[in-house]
Design an enzyme around this catalytic site. Sequence first.
Site, short mmCIF file in Angstrom:
data_model
loop_
_atom_site.label_atom_id
_atom_site.label_comp_id
_atom_site.label_asym_id
_atom_site.label_seq_id
_atom_site.Cartn_x
_atom_site.Cartn_y
_atom_site.Cartn_z
N HIS B 12 0.79 -1.24 0.00
CA HIS B 12 0.00 0.00 0.00
C HIS B 12 0.83 1.30 0.00
O HIS B 12 0.49 2.26 0.67
CB HIS B 12 -0.98 0.01 1.20
CG HIS B 12 -0.32 0.07 2.55
ND1 HIS B 12 -0.84 -0.58 3.64
CD2 HIS B 12 0.78 0.70 3.00
CE1 HIS B 12 -0.07 -0.36 4.69
NE2 HIS B 12 0.92 0.43 4.33
N HIS B 59 -0.73 5.62 9.32
CA HIS B 59 0.58 6.23 9.08
C HIS B 59 0.62 7.66 9.64
O HIS B 59 1.05 8.58 8.97
CB HIS B 59 0.88 6.26 7.58
CG HIS B 59 1.00 4.92 6.96
ND1 HIS B 59 -0.08 4.09 6.77
CD2 HIS B 59 2.07 4.24 6.49
CE1 HIS B 59 0.33 2.96 6.20
NE2 HIS B 59 1.62 3.02 6.03
N HIS B 193 10.46 -4.06 3.67
CA HIS B 193 11.05 -2.76 3.37
C HIS B 193 11.46 -2.05 4.65
O HIS B 193 10.92 -2.32 5.72
CB HIS B 193 10.13 -1.88 2.53
CG HIS B 193 8.83 -1.42 3.15
ND1 HIS B 193 7.87 -2.29 3.64
CD2 HIS B 193 8.32 -0.18 3.32
CE1 HIS B 193 6.83 -1.59 4.07
NE2 HIS B 193 7.06 -0.31 3.91
N GLU B 240 4.70 -4.54 8.69
CA GLU B 240 3.31 -4.42 8.22
C GLU B 240 2.73 -5.77 7.79
O GLU B 240 1.52 -5.89 7.61
CB GLU B 240 3.22 -3.40 7.07
CG GLU B 240 3.50 -1.98 7.53
CD GLU B 240 3.58 -0.98 6.38
OE1 GLU B 240 3.64 0.22 6.66
OE2 GLU B 240 3.58 -1.39 5.19
#
Lengths: 132, 280
Positions: B12, B59, B193, B240
């Site tokens: 996302h 976020h 990541h 995540e």
Amino acid sequence: MINETHEAHQARQKMRRSIPGTSLFDGDLASKGFELNAMCFSFNDEANRKAFASDEAAYMDKFNLTPAQRKAVEDRNVLAMIEAGGNIYYLAKLAGIYGLNVQDVGALQTGMSVDDFKAMLLAQAVDKKGMA
Amino acid sequence: MARITGGYFTSHVPAIGGAIVRGDQQDPYWKPFFDGFPPIREWMGKQKPDVAVVFYNDHGLNFFLDKMPTFAVGAAAEYQNADEGWGLPVYKPFAGHPALSWHVIDELVSSEFDITMCQKMLVDHALSIPFELAWPDADAWPVKLVPIAINTVQYPLPSPKRVLALGRAVNRALRSWQGDEKIVVVGTGGLSHQLDGERAGFINPEYDKFCLDNLAADPDALTVHSVEQVAELSGTQGVEILNWIAARGALGDISLQEVTRNYHIPISNTAAASLVLEPA
């Protein structure tokens, strides 16, 4: 972890901080970085982004940044911002004001040029993409 | 009786939104990622779910560090997207399903999950991007939303084991819901990541493959790691994957088959994947 011994807990805490080139954003960092992250959170609002851009020093005054946080922001030093308790999910909003994307920010932190950083990301694809 | 039609999983990254706005889907950099979605749209078109139960992470739009819930469940009639700090276009609002939300909340608290209940909640690109990818031309989102936010920002984070259990509790709620909706479960985020620190740019296809290969058949395999180990294996934002693990739990302990899978490195700084699972 109910059955965890004190020693095991300490070992886990130590492990948490031992990933090379990485600091996990725990309570210590969250406490240290509160003001800096609060300022970054305010940048969800466009008017605040403009206020910061027009007078950084005055804006930082409003959020009572620590000297280390102020210097890190003044120097655009992302690693120093993280050292001062900045959290990347919030710092990204500050980077946005500077017109930087996450690859620019990655380059700043690793000491690479942006092109080299992008090439490094791509190299991981070339070497290992077949894995998944 | 409500029916769970399957699970939709995707990365996302905000940059995907930028690519959509610019119409870069066929650009050589973006094409391998966007090519994962036509089969997903086709599947959604056949399944026509009425509700999406979405596991995602905020976020820094709705939650700040002054109050950071480990698990938060939305119970609003409508959820707005808003400026996340980059001045990007704001996405369409989401219609909620408060009755189902409260049913999920009841089940979670009965199962001893001490969640935060939110009658007002801004939702960010972690929801909007997966919806844009699945329903790119919709005037309004064709599903009602039950959002479940998992803290991936401030340690201590919940463990993979705990989020799988959370998902399984959500599954019990969905199976006991008396409505006749078709429900799609969505997990968004990752895969590997890292955006921060000297290790920024870290990607780990081996761990991504381990997750993708085990998610359907053996989700408990993903719970052997502590969340700190996941951060080490997958990067600080690779955690995540917790959203995917929870979503897998919400599909229930049934046999699942892969409808489609796509994996590509990198999009922005992220190893990106998309996956659909359905009951076998």
